[in-house]
Design a protein around this motif. Sequence first.
Motif, PDB file in Angstrom:
ATOM      1  N   ASN A  18       4.657   2.918   1.995  1.00  8.38           N
ATOM      2  CA  ASN A  18       4.234   2.235   3.190  1.00  8.38           C
ATOM      3  C   ASN A  18       2.887   1.477   3.721  1.00  8.38           C
ATOM      4  N   GLY A  19       3.270   0.703   4.238  1.00  6.74           N
ATOM      5  CA  GLY A  19       2.084  -0.017   5.281  1.00  6.74           C
ATOM      6  C   GLY A  19       0.733  -0.497   4.181  1.00  6.74           C
ATOM      7  N   ALA A  20       1.219  -0.600   2.806  1.00  6.22           N
ATOM      8  CA  ALA A  20       0.521  -1.841   1.686  1.00  6.22           C
ATOM      9  C   ALA A  20       0.224  -2.905   2.179  1.00  6.22           C
ATOM     10  N   GLY A  21       1.106  -3.427   2.645  1.00  8.50           N
ATOM     11  CA  GLY A  21       1.448  -5.007   3.486  1.00  8.50           C
ATOM     12  C   GLY A  21       1.949  -6.155   2.510  1.00  8.50           C
ATOM     13  N   LYS A  22       3.418  -5.322   1.995  1.00 11.31           N
ATOM     14  CA  LYS A  22       3.944  -6.374   0.868  1.00 11.31           C
ATOM     15  C   LYS A  22       4.836  -7.570   2.079  1.00 11.31           C
ATOM     16  N   THR A  23       5.557  -6.835   2.790  1.00  8.84           N
ATOM     17  CA  THR A  23       5.867  -7.319   4.538  1.00  8.84           C
ATOM     18  C   THR A  23       4.689  -8.579   4.637  1.00  8.84           C
ATOM     19  N   THR A  24       3.863  -8.361   5.053  1.00  9.58           N
ATOM     20  CA  THR A  24       2.300  -8.911   5.526  1.00  9.58           C
ATOM     21  C   THR A  24       2.444 -10.323   4.260  1.00  9.58           C
ATOM     22  N   ARG A  76      -5.384  -6.190   6.137  1.00  8.97           N
ATOM     23  CA  ARG A  76      -3.853  -5.915   5.727  1.00  8.97           C
ATOM     24  C   ARG A  76      -3.668  -6.537   4.313  1.00  8.97           C
ATOM     25  N   HIS A  84      11.604  -0.669  -2.848  1.00 10.15           N
ATOM     26  CA  HIS A  84      11.083   0.713  -3.312  1.00 10.15           C
ATOM     27  C   HIS A  84      12.011   1.317  -3.922  1.00 10.15           C
TER      28      HIS A  84
HETATM   29  N1  LIG Z   1       2.179  -9.081  13.095  1.00 12.53           N
HETATM   30  C1  LIG Z   1       1.067  -7.658  13.274  1.00 12.53           C
HETATM   31  N2  LIG Z   1       0.110  -7.767  13.435  1.00 12.53           N
HETATM   32  C2  LIG Z   1      -1.165  -6.143  13.545  1.00 12.53           C
HETATM   33  N3  LIG Z   1      -0.980  -5.636  11.522  1.00 12.53           N
HETATM   34  C3  LIG Z   1       0.145  -5.403  11.222  1.00 12.53           C
HETATM   35  C4  LIG Z   1       1.341  -6.401  11.685  1.00 12.53           C
HETATM   36  N4  LIG Z   1       2.530  -6.649  10.808  1.00 12.53           N
HETATM   37  C5  LIG Z   1       2.369  -5.735  10.432  1.00 12.53           C
HETATM   38  N5  LIG Z   1       0.606  -5.066  11.052  1.00 12.53           N
HETATM   39  C6  LIG Z   1       0.552  -3.734   9.938  1.00 12.53           C
HETATM   40  O1  LIG Z   1      -0.583  -4.202   8.402  1.00 12.53           O
HETATM   41  C7  LIG Z   1       0.186  -3.104   7.414  1.00 12.53           C
HETATM   42  C8  LIG Z   1       0.929  -3.755   6.258  1.00 12.53           C
HETATM   43  O2  LIG Z   1       2.132  -3.844   6.570  1.00 12.53           O
HETATM   44  P1  LIG Z   1       3.767  -4.933   6.503  1.00 12.53           P
HETATM   45  O3  LIG Z   1       4.513  -4.987   6.839  1.00 12.53           O
HETATM   46  O4  LIG Z   1       2.724  -5.937   5.200  1.00 12.53           O
HETATM   47  O5  LIG Z   1       2.986  -3.159   5.043  1.00 12.53           O
HETATM   48  P2  LIG Z   1       4.227  -2.405   4.000  1.00 12.53           P
HETATM   49  O6  LIG Z   1       3.579  -2.570   2.604  1.00 12.53           O
HETATM   50  O7  LIG Z   1       5.780  -3.947   4.218  1.00 12.53           O
HETATM   51  O8  LIG Z   1       5.754  -1.963   4.862  1.00 12.53           O
HETATM   52  P3  LIG Z   1       6.759  -0.726   4.804  1.00 12.53           P
HETATM   53  O9  LIG Z   1       6.542  -0.420   3.000  1.00 12.53           O
HETATM   54  O10 LIG Z   1       6.608   0.545   5.482  1.00 12.53           O
HETATM   55  O11 LIG Z   1       7.161  -2.212   4.745  1.00 12.53           O
HETATM   56  C9  LIG Z   1       0.488  -1.833   8.146  1.00 12.53           C
HETATM   57  O12 LIG Z   1      -0.830  -1.125   8.842  1.00 12.53           O
HETATM   58  C10 LIG Z   1       0.813  -2.424   9.639  1.00 12.53           C
HETATM   59  O13 LIG Z   1       1.322  -1.546  10.709  1.00 12.53           O
END
Ligand SMILES: Nc1ncnc2c1ncn2[C@@H]1O[C@H](COP(=O)(O)OP(=O)(O)OP(=O)(O)O)[C@@H](O)[C@H]1O
Length: 240
Positions: free
Chosen positions: A44-50, A24, A184
């Motif tokens: 989306n899904g780039a890992g920003k929230t993570t 992630r 975004h």
């Molecule tokens: N608690 C979790 N456990 C396992 N995988 C997760 C968890 N939360 C998110 N993911 C996965 O990690 C990846 C990154 O998710 P994240 O939410 O960090 O992306 P993002 O860049 O914030 O996306 P967005 O722009 O859609 O909000 C995604 O593939 C998501 O499915």
Amino acid sequence: MAADPGTLLELREVSVAGAGGRPRLEAVSLRLARGEIVTLIGPNGAGKTTLVRVALGLEPPTAGSVWRRPGLRVGYQPQRLALDPRLPLPVRRFLALTGEVPADAARAALAEVGAAHLWDRPLHRLSGGELQRVGLARVLARRPELLVLDEPSQGIDLAGQETLFEVIRRTRDRTGCAVLMVSHDLHLVMAGTDRVLCLDRHVCCQGRPEAVSRDPAFGRLFGSAALALYSHHHDRCEHG
Ligand SMILES: Nc1ncnc2c1ncn2[C@@H]1O[C@H](COP(=O)(O)OP(=O)(O)OP(=O)(O)O)[C@@H](O)[C@H]1O
């Protein structure tokens, strides 16, 4: 770990393992100093929230290290408020929920985000954009040294977004806080950020908005339209 006294937060080579062996986050480094506005962009899904959650200690990294200045006062507005939408809770009560914020400070913070008129309004009667502003007011009322905002302009109309970014900049200017933001909205990001970190699980490019917008990695992620949007304005500055 951090040598510079202005540093509030430092991530070194942070990775987070994901399902099916796909990481992630992969070896992401980030340093945030007092007074800086840094925006995370990426698909989306780039890992920003993570990344935000790891930076705040809400989720452990699988590898790498995270350092926060001891005692750092953080104000975090997550992407979605965890609220029961049926709650008949007035905004003023919501702002005081943690008990740490005097009513004066809560009222001033609500005025700062242009939502003073919502003071008595029940939460379940707010629009998405109004809810975002109230959430921001709640975070600002605690006078954070580090403000962390996950897509703060979500659900807010264009004029409202400009006001919001203006509020964020003014808060930084007035208090010297650092801001780490996910957005975004490329146009507003490019206009209102000191540094951009472009993420696609790993760091694709980073730096000042002008430099990032010219980076081929940015073009690949966001397309030539996004590139043109900013470089048009920039070219005029260079040649005008
Ligand atoms: N608690 C979790 N456990 C396992 N995988 C997760 C968890 N939360 C998110 N993911 C996965 O990690 C990846 C990154 O998710 P994240 O939410 O960090 O992306 P993002 O860049 O914030 O996306 P967005 O722009 O859609 O909000 C995604 O593939 C998501 O499915």
